[in-house]
Write an enzyme that holds these catalytic residues in place. Structure first.
Site, short mmCIF file in Angstrom:
data_model
loop_
_atom_site.label_atom_id
_atom_site.label_comp_id
_atom_site.label_asym_id
_atom_site.label_seq_id
_atom_site.Cartn_x
_atom_site.Cartn_y
_atom_site.Cartn_z
N GLN A 216 5.10 14.82 -6.18
CA GLN A 216 3.86 14.32 -5.56
C GLN A 216 2.71 15.20 -6.02
OE1 GLN A 216 3.90 14.35 -1.27
NE2 GLN A 216 1.87 13.41 -1.10
N HIS B 244 3.33 3.80 -4.44
CA HIS B 244 3.12 3.26 -5.79
C HIS B 244 3.77 1.88 -5.84
CE1 HIS B 244 2.17 7.07 -8.10
NE2 HIS B 244 2.75 7.61 -7.04
N VAL C 257 -0.83 14.15 -5.34
CA VAL C 257 -1.99 13.95 -4.45
C VAL C 257 -1.49 14.03 -3.00
CG1 VAL C 257 -3.85 12.41 -3.74
CG2 VAL C 257 -3.20 12.53 -6.16
N HIS D 166 0.99 7.87 -0.20
CA HIS D 166 0.65 6.63 -0.89
C HIS D 166 1.91 5.98 -1.44
CE1 HIS D 166 0.32 10.09 -3.59
NE2 HIS D 166 0.76 9.30 -4.57
N ASP E 245 -3.86 2.35 -10.17
CA ASP E 245 -3.64 3.73 -10.57
C ASP E 245 -4.42 4.00 -11.87
OD1 ASP E 245 -1.11 5.93 -9.92
OD2 ASP E 245 -2.25 6.14 -11.79
P1 AMP Z 1 1.73 11.12 -7.01
O1 AMP Z 1 2.06 11.92 -8.24
O2 AMP Z 1 2.90 10.35 -6.46
O3 AMP Z 1 1.07 12.00 -5.96
O4 AMP Z 1 0.72 10.01 -7.45
C1 AMP Z 1 -0.64 10.22 -7.58
C2 AMP Z 1 -1.17 9.10 -8.42
O5 AMP Z 1 -2.57 9.06 -8.27
C3 AMP Z 1 -0.89 9.25 -9.92
O6 AMP Z 1 -0.12 8.14 -10.38
C4 AMP Z 1 -2.28 9.30 -10.54
O7 AMP Z 1 -2.34 8.65 -11.77
C5 AMP Z 1 -3.12 8.61 -9.47
N1 AMP Z 1 -4.53 8.97 -9.49
C6 AMP Z 1 -5.06 10.22 -9.61
N2 AMP Z 1 -6.40 10.16 -9.56
C7 AMP Z 1 -6.73 8.84 -9.42
C8 AMP Z 1 -7.96 8.13 -9.34
N3 AMP Z 1 -9.14 8.75 -9.37
N4 AMP Z 1 -7.91 6.78 -9.22
C9 AMP Z 1 -6.73 6.14 -9.20
N5 AMP Z 1 -5.53 6.75 -9.26
C10 AMP Z 1 -5.52 8.09 -9.38
#
Ligand code: AMP
Length: 114
Positions: free
Chosen positions: A94, A102, A96, A100, A30
């Site tokens: 969420q 974590h 993204v 996924h 992450d």
């Molecule tokens: P969520 O909030 O559960 O959708 O988690 C999305 C996660 O993606 C967050 O913990 C971000 O820090 C992570 N994230 C966003 N952009 C990137 C990236 N380019 N590479 C790795 N992790 C990312």
């Protein structure tokens, strides 16, 4: 349709520290870690969220957790224990829209989450 952020990582259009890759998923660190070890396990298929799962997705979702544990073992957090989280939708925070898992570990985590 536009690629999701995580599809772009899978396609090497955006750099990431990739820890595992196979035909069905990849795992990468992450970018904003919330624990000493924090990585994401992401299916190649861009299922937007848990609410979008359908019958037939059981094997893929199980695979994500098998990979999550295999990478946790490699990262040295399995003995101490770790947490898996799948955020879903607005209340789940969420951010993204590509499902996924974590995986967080390497320190004592607290409960309940905020
Ligand atoms: P969520 O909030 O559960 O959708 O988690 C999305 C996660 O993606 C967050 O913990 C971000 O820090 C992570 N994230 C966003 N952009 C990137 C990236 N380019 N590479 C790795 N992790 C990312």
């Amino acid at each position: 349709m536009d690629k999701t952020l995580f599809e772009k990582i899978a396609d090497r259009e955006i750099p990431a520290d990739i820890l595992h890759e196979d035909d069905h998923c990849l795992a990468f660190r992450d970018i904003n870690p919330q624990a000493p070890v924090h990585f994401l396990v992401v299916p190649r298929r861009p299922i937007p969220a848990l609410v979008d799962l359908t019958v037939g997705d059981e094997e893929l979702m199980g695979h994500l957790f098998v990979v999550a544990n295999a990478v946790a073992v490699k990262e040295g957090i399995s003995e101490g224990g770790y947490r898996t989280v799948i955020n879903c939708g607005k209340h789940g925070q969420q951010t993204v829209p590509h499902i996924h898992v974590h995986v967080l570990g390497g320190r004592q985590l607290s409960w309940p989450p905020g």
